[in-house]
Motif scaffolding. Structure first.
Motif, PDB file in Angstrom:
ATOM      1  N   GLU A   1      -8.914  -4.471  13.678  1.00 17.02           N
ATOM      2  CA  GLU A   1      -9.965  -5.316  13.127  1.00 17.02           C
ATOM      3  C   GLU A   1      -9.932  -5.374  11.600  1.00 17.02           C
ATOM      4  OE1 GLU A   1     -13.476  -3.749  15.219  1.00 17.02           O
ATOM      5  OE2 GLU A   1     -13.389  -5.700  16.171  1.00 17.02           O
TER       6      GLU A   1
ATOM      7  N   LEU B   1      -0.116   6.286   6.215  1.00 12.52           N
ATOM      8  CA  LEU B   1      -1.271   7.021   6.741  1.00 12.52           C
ATOM      9  C   LEU B   1      -1.133   7.223   8.248  1.00 12.52           C
ATOM     10  CD1 LEU B   1      -4.156   5.211   4.862  1.00 12.52           C
ATOM     11  CD2 LEU B   1      -3.138   7.393   4.331  1.00 12.52           C
TER      12      LEU B   1
ATOM     13  N   ASN C   1     -15.610   2.346   4.588  1.00 11.23           N
ATOM     14  CA  ASN C   1     -14.215   2.740   4.767  1.00 11.23           C
ATOM     15  C   ASN C   1     -13.688   2.455   6.168  1.00 11.23           C
ATOM     16  OD1 ASN C   1     -12.119   3.647   3.392  1.00 11.23           O
ATOM     17  ND2 ASN C   1     -12.792   5.774   3.205  1.00 11.23           N
ATOM     18  N   GLY C   2     -14.322   1.516   6.884  1.00  9.47           N
ATOM     19  CA  GLY C   2     -14.047   1.387   8.315  1.00  9.47           C
ATOM     20  C   GLY C   2     -12.740   0.728   8.674  1.00  9.47           C
ATOM     21  N   GLU C   3     -12.013   0.217   7.690  1.00 11.60           N
ATOM     22  CA  GLU C   3     -10.801  -0.539   8.018  1.00 11.60           C
ATOM     23  C   GLU C   3      -9.644   0.413   8.290  1.00 11.60           C
ATOM     24  OE1 GLU C   3      -8.189  -4.111   6.044  1.00 11.60           O
ATOM     25  OE2 GLU C   3      -9.337  -2.764   4.796  1.00 11.60           O
ATOM     26  N   VAL C   4      -8.903   0.127   9.354  1.00 12.29           N
ATOM     27  CA  VAL C   4      -7.714   0.932   9.654  1.00 12.29           C
ATOM     28  C   VAL C   4      -6.541   0.337   8.879  1.00 12.29           C
ATOM     29  CG1 VAL C   4      -6.175   1.748  11.441  1.00 12.29           C
ATOM     30  CG2 VAL C   4      -8.583   1.469  11.931  1.00 12.29           C
ATOM     31  N   ILE C   5      -5.937   1.143   8.013  1.00  6.65           N
ATOM     32  CA  ILE C   5      -4.795   0.658   7.238  1.00  6.65           C
ATOM     33  C   ILE C   5      -3.610   1.573   7.531  1.00  6.65           C
ATOM     34  CG2 ILE C   5      -6.013  -0.493   5.393  1.00  6.65           C
ATOM     35  CD1 ILE C   5      -5.833   2.070   3.793  1.00  6.65           C
ATOM     36  N   ASP C   6      -2.409   1.057   7.316  1.00  2.00           N
ATOM     37  CA  ASP C   6      -1.246   1.887   7.660  1.00  2.00           C
ATOM     38  C   ASP C   6      -0.647   2.579   6.439  1.00  2.00           C
ATOM     39  OD1 ASP C   6      -0.450  -0.468   6.670  1.00  2.00           O
ATOM     40  OD2 ASP C   6       1.226  -0.760   8.042  1.00  2.00           O
ATOM     41  N   SER C   7      -0.932   2.059   5.257  1.00  2.08           N
ATOM     42  CA  SER C   7      -0.396   2.749   4.086  1.00  2.08           C
ATOM     43  C   SER C   7      -1.294   2.475   2.891  1.00  2.08           C
ATOM     44  CB  SER C   7       1.029   2.287   3.786  1.00  2.08           C
ATOM     45  OG  SER C   7       1.015   0.918   3.511  1.00  2.08           O
ATOM     46  N   ILE C   8      -1.217   3.345   1.915  1.00  2.00           N
ATOM     47  CA  ILE C   8      -2.056   3.173   0.721  1.00  2.00           C
ATOM     48  C   ILE C   8      -1.279   3.628  -0.507  1.00  2.00           C
ATOM     49  CG2 ILE C   8      -3.189   5.443   0.792  1.00  2.00           C
ATOM     50  CD1 ILE C   8      -5.785   3.811   0.117  1.00  2.00           C
TER      51      ILE C   8
ATOM     52  N   LEU D   1     -14.524   5.235  15.331  1.00  2.00           N
ATOM     53  CA  LEU D   1     -15.623   4.359  14.931  1.00  2.00           C
ATOM     54  C   LEU D   1     -15.713   3.206  15.927  1.00  2.00           C
ATOM     55  CD1 LEU D   1     -15.170   4.157  11.072  1.00  2.00           C
ATOM     56  CD2 LEU D   1     -16.801   5.499  12.354  1.00  2.00           C
TER      57      LEU D   1
ATOM     58  N   ALA E   1       1.751   5.800   0.522  1.00  2.00           N
ATOM     59  CA  ALA E   1       1.692   6.870   1.528  1.00  2.00           C
ATOM     60  C   ALA E   1       1.459   6.238   2.887  1.00  2.00           C
ATOM     61  CB  ALA E   1       0.564   7.833   1.191  1.00  2.00           C
TER      62      ALA E   1
END
Lengths: 349, 319
Positions: A25, B84, A165-172, B91, B82
């Motif tokens: 989402e 994650l 902070n609810g967003e699922v991300i794969d990298s930062i 949630l 990185a």
């Protein structure tokens, strides 16, 4: 209910597709609604919260007659109209001064609500310190054992995590981490400690509800910017500077999620093959990171067949032609012998 | 060689970036969140609130940053990214999971037969032009038969036979067929999603015929002077059906016995039902109360009967 419309052109079709449910989402959009009366305090607090939530925030400038705990129909309408799934409703009354209600939606219906009262606060402008970039993803920090044990605080944590902070991300990008939102509780009162909690559960009457609310510790929300200093190792040393806003919140009314709806909302998509292979879904087997930070793998090799080992080739060992001539008979006799031996063994058994 | 200095320096460096707590911090790197489950120290909390908050937050953030910086990274122009892990905190979703697209009829068939999907290239090689052309669309390869300057004509062809027109018609027919199938797939997908399943074809046809028959009779002349359309059939009337004259003896006796048993009973009328409901339950009542009142009061009703009785008594009393 809004009409379900069929898109008439490609642009509106794309817009509608963007609103359709997705496996992973988008970040939740929050709508900031003012109730019938909001004091100056709530107005500014909501403005600053919106500054943290941007760009996924919509502000309703006018006042609205909305009481989320009594009637949620207008919230549902707004959620559908704006494709938003979070609300912050500000309302200040004599009975409940400076209240803010966090409302979370699922499928355009109210999932759960949590009302907090703003007690002390300091705005961003009061801190003469550098601020974070708008729209930057914050870190979150929660401090108290109640975030793991008390249902009210578990809900608050889940709500605030979903909010910021609810967003699922794969990298930062690690150098882009700028600020942290820290939620700490006041010391746990003795009534909420493990012994006292059992008593409270036993006497769950309505008259106790008020006193129970009073006994809940305050939540201190602070926002700090992060400075990373070189430490000589790979991991930098962290220093924090207050950035604001800082709020002291007292918990008030709440509604828990309906059991069935919660179950629906907690459903997870099946992980795709690619994700499983990259190690997101399952634990990768036979891989470990050792103390030096090196990835080490363990390999299992099947037993080697030494009969097929290629040794030195010599003319004398090339018996192919000789075998072809004499091999036929001998092979048959050998087989017979082997068979008879097997039979004998079976009898012996 | 003495390495104790180096080790000590390394330990000092590590000390600056490690956090020691009674209960280890819970780090959810997927959501960039850290939870400190240690109980709040009431003393330092009341001594200086802001300092206490910033120091706990620093410890937590240090642990989180430590976890984030030890994740595997991928290089990018803006600095290392990185990778994650999936978040451990659950949630709730904002919207339900997307529903899988219902398979088309072809997809169903292909699955049943084990036919695997093979992707067709959009371009095909044209030998004549020595170039890649689109399989369909503007100047597509599927229009080659229509545009070629020479076409083989069968020996028994009609005089007006136009090979390019035939090819074009065939192509257009394929397009309409495909469109029909697409709409059918859409309708089927709609049907499965909604709870009300469409009526079977035979039933719908029957209903249509009935409606048509009614409308044809629904004019002032009962459809007598209506213009009939070409190919319209004469509406069928209802044919009377009779039992066969000759039936087996057992059937006849059972039929007759059924009639006899009906004759034996009282006819079930509306009135009879009502009176039985009024009377006392259980056992057949001999006296019909309503009828008795009616005859006693000479049709004036129970109220009049009661009044008459009272009057008679009063007169007696006065005398």
């Amino acid at each position: 209910m809004l009409r379900t419309v069929k898109p008439k052109n490609a642009r509106s079709k794309r817009a509608m597709q963007a609103r359709e449910p997705k496996e992973v989402e988008d970040p939740r959009t929050a709508i900031f609604v003012k109730g019938t009366h909001t004091g100056e305090k709530v107005n500014v607090v909501m403005k600053e919260m919106m500054a943290l939530k941007r760009p996924n925030a919509i502000s309703f400038a006018k006042k609205n007659v909305v009481r989320p705990f009594d009637d949620a129909s207008s919230l549902e309408f707004w959620a559908q109209k704006n494709d938003a799934s979070l609300f912050v409703v500000g309302q200040s009354t004599k009975k409940r001064p400076d209240g803010m209600t966090f409302v979370r939606m699922y499928d355009n219906r109210v999932l759960d609500m949590c009302e907090v009262g703003v007690e002390n606060w300091q705005s961003m402008a009061e801190f003469k310190t550098p601020k974070s970039t708008p729209g930057n993803k914050p870190l979150m920090h929660f401090a108290s054992e109640l975030f793991d044990t008390h249902p009210r605080f578990i809900q608050l944590k889940s709500m605030l995590m979903d909010f910021f902070n609810g967003e699922v991300i794969d990298s930062i990008c690690l150098s882009g981490l700028e600020h942290v939102i820290s939620v700490s509780l006041a010391p746990t009162p003795s009534s909420l400690n493990s012994a006292g909690a059992a008593d409270a559960l036993g006497a769950g009457t309505s008259s106790d509800a008020q006193s129970e609310l009073k006994s809940l510790p305050k939540a201190h929300v602070r926002v700090y910017t992060i400075r990373m200093l070189a430490s000589g190792t790979r991991i930098p040393r962290v220093e924090l500077t207050p950035m604001g806003p800082s709020l002291d919140l007292a918990l008030r009314r709440h509604t828990d999620a309906d059991g069935e709806m919660w179950k629906q909302a907690m459903r997870r998509p099946k992980l795709r093959k690619q994700e499983v292979e990259s190690g997101l879904g399952k634990k990768r087997k036979n891989l470990e990171v050792d103390e030096m930070g090196d990835l080490r793998g363990r390999i299992h090799v099947v037993k080697q067949d030494l009969g097929k080992l290629q040794t030195r080739k010599m003319k004398g060992l090339k018996g192919a032609r000789m075998d072809a001539a004499a091999g036929e008979e001998s092979d048959v006799s050998m087989d017979d012998e082997a068979d008879s031996q097997r039979r004998k063994r079976r009898k012996g058994d | 060689m003495d390495v104790s200095d180096i080790l000590a320096a390394h330990a000092a460096k590590q000390k600056a970036v490690t956090v020691e707590k009674d209960i280890p911090l819970q780090v959810d790197a997927g959501f960039l969140t850290v939870t400190d489950l240690n109980p709040v120290d009431a003393e330092s909390y009341s001594a200086n609130l802001e300092d206490y908050l910033i120091s706990t937050a620093r410890d937590g953030v240090q642990a989180l940053i430590g976890a984030l910086f030890s994740l595997p990274t991928t290089p990018s122009p803006d600095g290392p990214l990185a990778r994650l892990p999936t978040p451990t905190t659950q949630l709730p979703r904002a919207k339900p999971l997307p529903k899988p697209k219902p398979p088309t009829k072809w997809e169903q068939f292909a699955k049943a037969k084990g036919i695997q999907h093979s992707k067709k290239e959009k371009k095909v090689w044209d030998e004549e032009k020595q170039d890649w052309v689109d399989r369909w669309g503007w100047k597509g390869a599927n229009k080659q038969l229509e545009s070629q300057w020479l076409t083989e004509v069968p020996a028994n062809a009609d005089i007006n036979h136009d090979p390019s027109k035939v090819a074009r018609d065939e192509r257009k027919a394929r397009i309409t067929k495909n469109e029909k199938q697409r709409l059918g797939n859409l309708a089927r997908a709609q049907g499965t999603s909604s709870s009300a399943a469409p009526a079977p074809l035979a039933e719908r046809k029957k209903e249509l015929d009935r409606t048509l028959a009614v409308t044809r009779k629904s004019t002032a002349s009962m459809g007598k002077f209506d213009r009939t359309l070409e190919g319209e059939k004469k509406p069928k009337g209802i044919k009377r059906k009779f039992d066969p004259a000759e039936v087996s003896a057992t059937k006849e006796t059972s039929h007759n016995l059924a009639i006899l048993s009906k004759l034996d009973k009282e006819p079930v009328t509306k009135k009879a039902k009502k009176s039985s409901a009024d009377g006392p339950p259980g056992g057949d009542n001999v006296l019909n109360v309503r009828k008795a009142i009616r005859s006693a009061s000479k049709g004036k009703g129970s109220a009049a009967l009661a009044r008459d009785g009272a009057k008679g008594k009063g007169k007696k009393g006065r005398r």
